[in-house]
Write a protein that holds these residues in place. Sequence first.
Motif, mmCIF file in Angstrom:
data_model
loop_
_atom_site.group_PDB
_atom_site.id
_atom_site.type_symbol
_atom_site.label_atom_id
_atom_site.label_comp_id
_atom_site.label_asym_id
_atom_site.label_seq_id
_atom_site.Cartn_x
_atom_site.Cartn_y
_atom_site.Cartn_z
ATOM 1 N N VAL A 37 0.828 -1.207 0.000
ATOM 2 C CA VAL A 37 0.000 0.000 0.000
ATOM 3 C C VAL A 37 0.864 1.260 0.000
ATOM 4 O O VAL A 37 1.854 1.355 0.739
ATOM 5 C CB VAL A 37 -0.934 0.014 1.232
ATOM 6 N N ASN A 38 0.455 2.222 -0.805
ATOM 7 C CA ASN A 38 1.110 3.522 -0.845
ATOM 8 C C ASN A 38 1.055 4.211 0.520
ATOM 9 O O ASN A 38 -0.001 4.275 1.155
ATOM 10 C CB ASN A 38 0.404 4.415 -1.882
ATOM 11 N N THR A 39 2.202 4.722 0.979
ATOM 12 C CA THR A 39 2.224 5.538 2.198
ATOM 13 C C THR A 39 2.775 6.933 1.920
ATOM 14 O O THR A 39 3.098 7.669 2.855
ATOM 15 C CB THR A 39 3.047 4.854 3.307
ATOM 16 N N GLY A 40 2.878 7.307 0.637
ATOM 17 C CA GLY A 40 3.296 8.660 0.306
ATOM 18 C C GLY A 40 2.277 9.705 0.718
ATOM 19 O O GLY A 40 2.599 10.898 0.796
ATOM 20 N N ASP A 41 1.027 9.272 0.967
ATOM 21 C CA ASP A 41 -0.028 10.183 1.445
ATOM 22 C C ASP A 41 0.026 10.397 2.950
ATOM 23 O O ASP A 41 -0.715 11.237 3.479
ATOM 24 C CB ASP A 41 -1.414 9.608 1.115
ATOM 25 N N ASP A 42 0.837 9.617 3.663
ATOM 26 C CA ASP A 42 0.890 9.728 5.124
ATOM 27 C C ASP A 42 1.331 11.128 5.533
ATOM 28 O O ASP A 42 2.128 11.778 4.839
ATOM 29 C CB ASP A 42 1.877 8.718 5.707
ATOM 30 N N LEU A 54 -3.613 3.297 3.811
ATOM 31 C CA LEU A 54 -3.642 2.090 4.638
ATOM 32 C C LEU A 54 -4.987 1.945 5.339
ATOM 33 O O LEU A 54 -5.583 0.858 5.365
ATOM 34 C CB LEU A 54 -2.523 2.133 5.678
ATOM 35 N N ASP A 55 -5.484 3.044 5.909
ATOM 36 C CA ASP A 55 -6.730 2.955 6.662
ATOM 37 C C ASP A 55 -7.921 2.690 5.752
ATOM 38 O O ASP A 55 -8.820 1.917 6.105
ATOM 39 C CB ASP A 55 -6.948 4.227 7.478
ATOM 40 N N THR A 56 -7.934 3.315 4.565
ATOM 41 C CA THR A 56 -9.013 3.038 3.615
ATOM 42 C C THR A 56 -9.046 1.561 3.265
ATOM 43 O O THR A 56 -10.110 0.930 3.227
ATOM 44 C CB THR A 56 -8.829 3.887 2.342
ATOM 45 N N VAL A 119 2.869 -2.359 13.151
ATOM 46 C CA VAL A 119 1.616 -1.734 13.599
ATOM 47 C C VAL A 119 0.489 -2.053 12.627
ATOM 48 O O VAL A 119 -0.642 -2.374 13.034
ATOM 49 C CB VAL A 119 1.794 -0.209 13.750
ATOM 50 N N THR A 120 0.788 -2.008 11.328
ATOM 51 C CA THR A 120 -0.226 -2.313 10.317
ATOM 52 C C THR A 120 -0.684 -3.759 10.432
ATOM 53 O O THR A 120 -1.885 -4.051 10.359
ATOM 54 C CB THR A 120 0.333 -2.035 8.910
ATOM 55 N N ALA A 121 0.250 -4.676 10.618
ATOM 56 C CA ALA A 121 -0.105 -6.091 10.774
ATOM 57 C C ALA A 121 -0.995 -6.298 11.994
ATOM 58 O O ALA A 121 -1.950 -7.091 11.961
ATOM 59 C CB ALA A 121 1.156 -6.938 10.880
ATOM 60 N N MET A 127 -8.675 -6.284 13.246
ATOM 61 C CA MET A 127 -9.870 -6.073 12.430
ATOM 62 C C MET A 127 -10.316 -7.352 11.730
ATOM 63 O O MET A 127 -11.197 -7.327 10.876
ATOM 64 C CB MET A 127 -9.609 -4.971 11.396
ATOM 65 N N ALA A 128 -9.681 -8.488 12.066
ATOM 66 C CA ALA A 128 -10.041 -9.808 11.529
ATOM 67 C C ALA A 128 -9.887 -9.870 10.014
ATOM 68 O O ALA A 128 -10.703 -10.485 9.319
ATOM 69 C CB ALA A 128 -11.457 -10.189 11.945
ATOM 70 N N ILE A 129 -8.824 -9.259 9.511
ATOM 71 C CA ILE A 129 -8.522 -9.288 8.080
ATOM 72 C C ILE A 129 -7.579 -10.457 7.811
ATOM 73 O O ILE A 129 -6.531 -10.576 8.452
ATOM 74 C CB ILE A 129 -7.886 -7.950 7.641
ATOM 75 N N SER A 130 -7.943 -11.309 6.861
ATOM 76 C CA SER A 130 -7.147 -12.508 6.608
ATOM 77 C C SER A 130 -6.023 -12.262 5.609
ATOM 78 O O SER A 130 -5.038 -12.997 5.585
ATOM 79 C CB SER A 130 -8.032 -13.649 6.105
ATOM 80 N N SER A 131 -6.150 -11.252 4.746
ATOM 81 C CA SER A 131 -5.079 -10.924 3.815
ATOM 82 C C SER A 131 -3.961 -10.190 4.553
ATOM 83 O O SER A 131 -4.175 -9.623 5.631
ATOM 84 C CB SER A 131 -5.615 -10.062 2.674
ATOM 85 N N VAL A 132 -2.768 -10.208 3.967
ATOM 86 C CA VAL A 132 -1.602 -9.583 4.591
ATOM 87 C C VAL A 132 -1.429 -8.186 4.013
ATOM 88 O O VAL A 132 -1.291 -8.027 2.793
ATOM 89 C CB VAL A 132 -0.331 -10.423 4.344
ATOM 90 N N VAL A 133 -1.445 -7.186 4.870
ATOM 91 C CA VAL A 133 -1.364 -5.793 4.426
ATOM 92 C C VAL A 133 -0.005 -5.218 4.809
ATOM 93 O O VAL A 133 0.386 -5.263 5.986
ATOM 94 C CB VAL A 133 -2.494 -4.957 5.054
ATOM 95 N N HIS A 134 0.715 -4.688 3.808
ATOM 96 C CA HIS A 134 2.045 -4.127 4.015
ATOM 97 C C HIS A 134 2.068 -2.648 3.646
ATOM 98 O O HIS A 134 1.604 -2.277 2.559
ATOM 99 C CB HIS A 134 3.085 -4.803 3.101
ATOM 100 N N PRO A 135 2.649 -1.786 4.478
ATOM 101 C CA PRO A 135 3.008 -0.445 3.983
ATOM 102 C C PRO A 135 4.143 -0.591 2.987
ATOM 103 O O PRO A 135 4.958 -1.519 3.082
ATOM 104 C CB PRO A 135 3.461 0.278 5.249
ATOM 105 N N MET A 136 4.228 0.316 2.023
ATOM 106 C CA MET A 136 5.267 0.189 0.994
ATOM 107 C C MET A 136 6.670 0.320 1.588
ATOM 108 O O MET A 136 7.632 -0.247 1.075
ATOM 109 C CB MET A 136 5.066 1.231 -0.105
ATOM 110 N N SER A 137 6.793 1.063 2.687
ATOM 111 C CA SER A 137 8.066 1.256 3.371
ATOM 112 C C SER A 137 7.786 1.605 4.821
ATOM 113 O O SER A 137 6.718 2.139 5.148
ATOM 114 C CB SER A 137 8.866 2.382 2.711
#
Length: 320
Positions: A37-42, A54-56, A119-121, A127-137
């Motif tokens: 996921v893009n974190t350039g908007d952070d 990430l939150d969206t 923190v994202t993991a 939130m009971a999400i089964s997919s793995v979510v990564h920040p880009m950096s």
Amino acid sequence: MPAENTRVLALTGGVGGAKLCLGLDRLLPPGTLQILVNTGDDFEHLGLHISPDLDTLLYTLAGRANPAMGWGLEGETWNAMGALEQLGGSTWFRLGDKDIATHLFRTARLAAGDDLAAVTADLARRMAISSVVHPMSCQAVRTTVHSDEGDLPFQHYFVRRRCEPRVHGFSFEGIEDAAPNPAVMELLAKNHFSQVVVCPSNPFVSIDPILKLRGLWKALRDCDAPVVMVSPIVAGLAIKGPAAKMMAELRVPVTALGVARHYAEHYPGLVDYFLIDESDATLADDINRLGLKARVAPTIMNTLEQKIELARLCLALELR
């Protein structure tokens, strides 16, 4: 159904890309989808670390996103913003009461020494999400919009000024020093993925920040998995966000062909398949001439069924 050995990496920004990620998440077995996921908007706001894309994505996959807006939380209240406004505080970036809890959790964990990936993991698990979510950096990258009003931090352009200034270009502060997500880079080096899907997100401010991280786009190009990209422009319009306006101001043709040319010129050899909507079928030959294999399909995703079907079409494309 996808093959048993299907393992997918998706690249995404915010609302538009999260739709296809939701389709992939609902189609694939638990744990087989990983999302970068893009974190350039952070940015930092009111003392909080805000990660909009990430939150969206997290809220969308958790089934908690506001269905009308696509971002934020369903059933949100705004008591904190109302009280802050009475105190004369800054309220141009609206944070709902429940959303603030996410930012408080993230900010406290980062201050305690955890990195953004950990923190994202943890947020995804809670939130009971089964997919793995990564920040880009895990290092800070901050998008700057160069405009006729000067240089603007991305959220000031996007939210505070509602994308009104004319765009001249973009830069990504800190990108030279930021390392791409090491877990994803390791999996790419091991040819872990059977498919890479670039979701229909803004090419300039959602996908470019990811691909410009050192070594990342070439690692994607060189892995064995086909790279399938879905155009964010349909019939000359951006389905969500300011991509079409940006393209016009940058004098890039506001077409799926204009998007395809951007990737062909800046990341040669990266994209194997470029998926365009049925309304843009006449552009297929020109896209093929760029070295991308154009494929035509319904790409509008208004329902969950349409999201899942587009995900299924993406995963059906294999290197031949």
